[in-house]
Scaffold this active site. Structure first.
Site, mmCIF file in Angstrom:
data_model
loop_
_atom_site.group_PDB
_atom_site.id
_atom_site.type_symbol
_atom_site.label_atom_id
_atom_site.label_comp_id
_atom_site.label_asym_id
_atom_site.label_seq_id
_atom_site.Cartn_x
_atom_site.Cartn_y
_atom_site.Cartn_z
ATOM 1 N N LYS A 13 0.822 -1.222 0.000
ATOM 2 C CA LYS A 13 0.000 0.000 0.000
ATOM 3 C C LYS A 13 0.853 1.267 0.000
ATOM 4 C CE LYS A 13 -2.295 -0.478 3.755
ATOM 5 N NZ LYS A 13 -2.115 -1.655 4.555
ATOM 6 N N ARG A 88 -9.930 1.244 9.220
ATOM 7 C CA ARG A 88 -9.498 -0.133 9.467
ATOM 8 C C ARG A 88 -10.577 -0.940 10.177
ATOM 9 N NH1 ARG A 88 -3.758 0.662 9.341
ATOM 10 N NH2 ARG A 88 -2.580 -1.280 9.495
ATOM 11 N N ARG A 127 11.097 -7.436 4.411
ATOM 12 C CA ARG A 127 11.114 -6.025 4.777
ATOM 13 C C ARG A 127 11.704 -5.831 6.177
ATOM 14 N NH1 ARG A 127 5.462 -2.776 5.123
ATOM 15 N NH2 ARG A 127 5.439 -3.424 7.289
ATOM 16 N N ARG A 144 -0.803 -9.372 13.140
ATOM 17 C CA ARG A 144 -1.352 -8.243 12.373
ATOM 18 C C ARG A 144 -2.194 -8.755 11.221
ATOM 19 N NH1 ARG A 144 3.997 -5.744 10.977
ATOM 20 N NH2 ARG A 144 2.863 -4.467 9.483
HETATM 21 P P1 ADP Z 1 0.640 -2.060 7.929
HETATM 22 O O1 ADP Z 1 -0.322 -1.729 6.834
HETATM 23 O O2 ADP Z 1 1.973 -2.487 7.427
HETATM 24 O O3 ADP Z 1 0.093 -2.981 8.963
HETATM 25 P P2 ADP Z 1 0.462 0.717 8.946
HETATM 26 O O4 ADP Z 1 1.636 1.564 8.739
HETATM 27 O O5 ADP Z 1 -0.757 1.022 8.140
HETATM 28 O O6 ADP Z 1 0.979 -0.763 8.744
HETATM 29 O O7 ADP Z 1 0.016 0.724 10.492
HETATM 30 C C1 ADP Z 1 0.920 0.382 11.509
HETATM 31 C C2 ADP Z 1 0.197 0.264 12.849
HETATM 32 O O8 ADP Z 1 -0.415 1.528 13.191
HETATM 33 C C3 ADP Z 1 -0.948 -0.734 12.894
HETATM 34 O O9 ADP Z 1 -0.504 -2.056 13.119
HETATM 35 C C4 ADP Z 1 -1.782 -0.159 14.066
HETATM 36 O O10 ADP Z 1 -1.181 -0.464 15.303
HETATM 37 C C5 ADP Z 1 -1.658 1.341 13.882
HETATM 38 N N1 ADP Z 1 -2.749 1.890 13.031
HETATM 39 C C6 ADP Z 1 -2.601 2.451 11.794
HETATM 40 N N2 ADP Z 1 -3.776 2.857 11.293
HETATM 41 C C7 ADP Z 1 -4.721 2.527 12.207
HETATM 42 C C8 ADP Z 1 -6.135 2.656 12.256
HETATM 43 N N3 ADP Z 1 -6.842 3.192 11.239
HETATM 44 N N4 ADP Z 1 -6.790 2.215 13.362
HETATM 45 C C9 ADP Z 1 -6.118 1.667 14.371
HETATM 46 N N5 ADP Z 1 -4.779 1.488 14.394
HETATM 47 C C10 ADP Z 1 -4.074 1.913 13.331
#
Ligand code: ADP
Length: 191
Positions: A13, A88, A127, A144
């Site tokens: 993404k 999310r 990664r 995750r």
């Molecule tokens: P990835 O898509 O690689 O899991 P992100 O960079 O999008 O990673 O997000 C990293 C972390 O940030 C998530 O695992 C979560 O802990 C937190 N996070 C990000 N966006 C949200 C969201 N919309 N709601 C809740 N937690 C979030």
């Protein structure tokens, strides 16, 4: 363009989001990046969310919604944006709907990058060697992924029912995926 990019951890993404934002001249709003920047700068917010990110959990809807609402009010987001990592959860979908409705805006499309689970784990472990992200360990990656399947994957159905979902095959080279996204967005821009 008002877009969301959806996809499991490791789907690519972030990379694709950067390219879309360059092409459409819209800001890339990544909640993960916002949280990580706050952790790095040791802000109050950063202190609040660090242990959650390290464990691969989700930050609370209220906190996340407030941060996005604030970001969407900024000048550079008035003509369009790409949201990456948000929404999310279903409550976040509702919160976003309200934020947009208040401003009289609507989404143009929700892009979903589709990648096979084992391929995702392999990418994330690779990664992990260079990212320096504390949540890129095999156990946390699997957690995750499971949390994504449970909480976030259902969002695709919601957007599909609303006619907004655009599925894109996320396997192959980054350039191949970018090409597929461009083709798909060409269709969105003209509809
Ligand atoms: P990835 O898509 O690689 O899991 P992100 O960079 O999008 O990673 O997000 C990293 C972390 O940030 C998530 O695992 C979560 O802990 C937190 N996070 C990000 N966006 C949200 C969201 N919309 N709601 C809740 N937690 C979030």
């Amino acid at each position: 363009m008002r877009l969301i990019i959806l996809g499991p951890p490791g789907a690519g993404k972030g990379t694709q989001a950067e390219r879309i934002c360059d092409a459409f001249e819209i800001p890339h709003i990544s909640t993960g990046d916002i949280f990580r920047a706050n952790i790095k700068n040791e802000t109050e917010l950063g202190k609040q969310v660090k242990s959650i990110l390290d464990a691969g959990g989700y930050v609370s809807d209220d906190l996340t919604n407030a941060i996005v609402a604030d970001r969407l009010k900024q000048d550079d987001a008035q003509a369009g944006f790409l949201l990456d990592g948000y929404p999310r959860t279903l409550p976040q979908v509702e919160a976003l709907d309200e934020m947009l409705a208040q401003d009289g805006f609507r989404l143009d499309a929700v892009l979903e990058l589709v990648v096979d689970d084992e391929e995702l784990i392999a990418r994330l472990l690779k990664r992990a060697e260079t990212s320096g992200r504390t949540d890129d360990t095999e156990d946390v990656i699997r957690d995750r992924q499971a949390l994504y399947r449970k909480e976030t994957a259902p969002l695709a159905d919601n957007y599909r029912e609303r006619g907004l979902l655009v599925d894109v095959d996320g396997e192959g080279s980054m350039d191949e995926v970018t090409q597929r996204i461009n083709d798909a967005l060409g269709g969105v821009a003209s509809r």
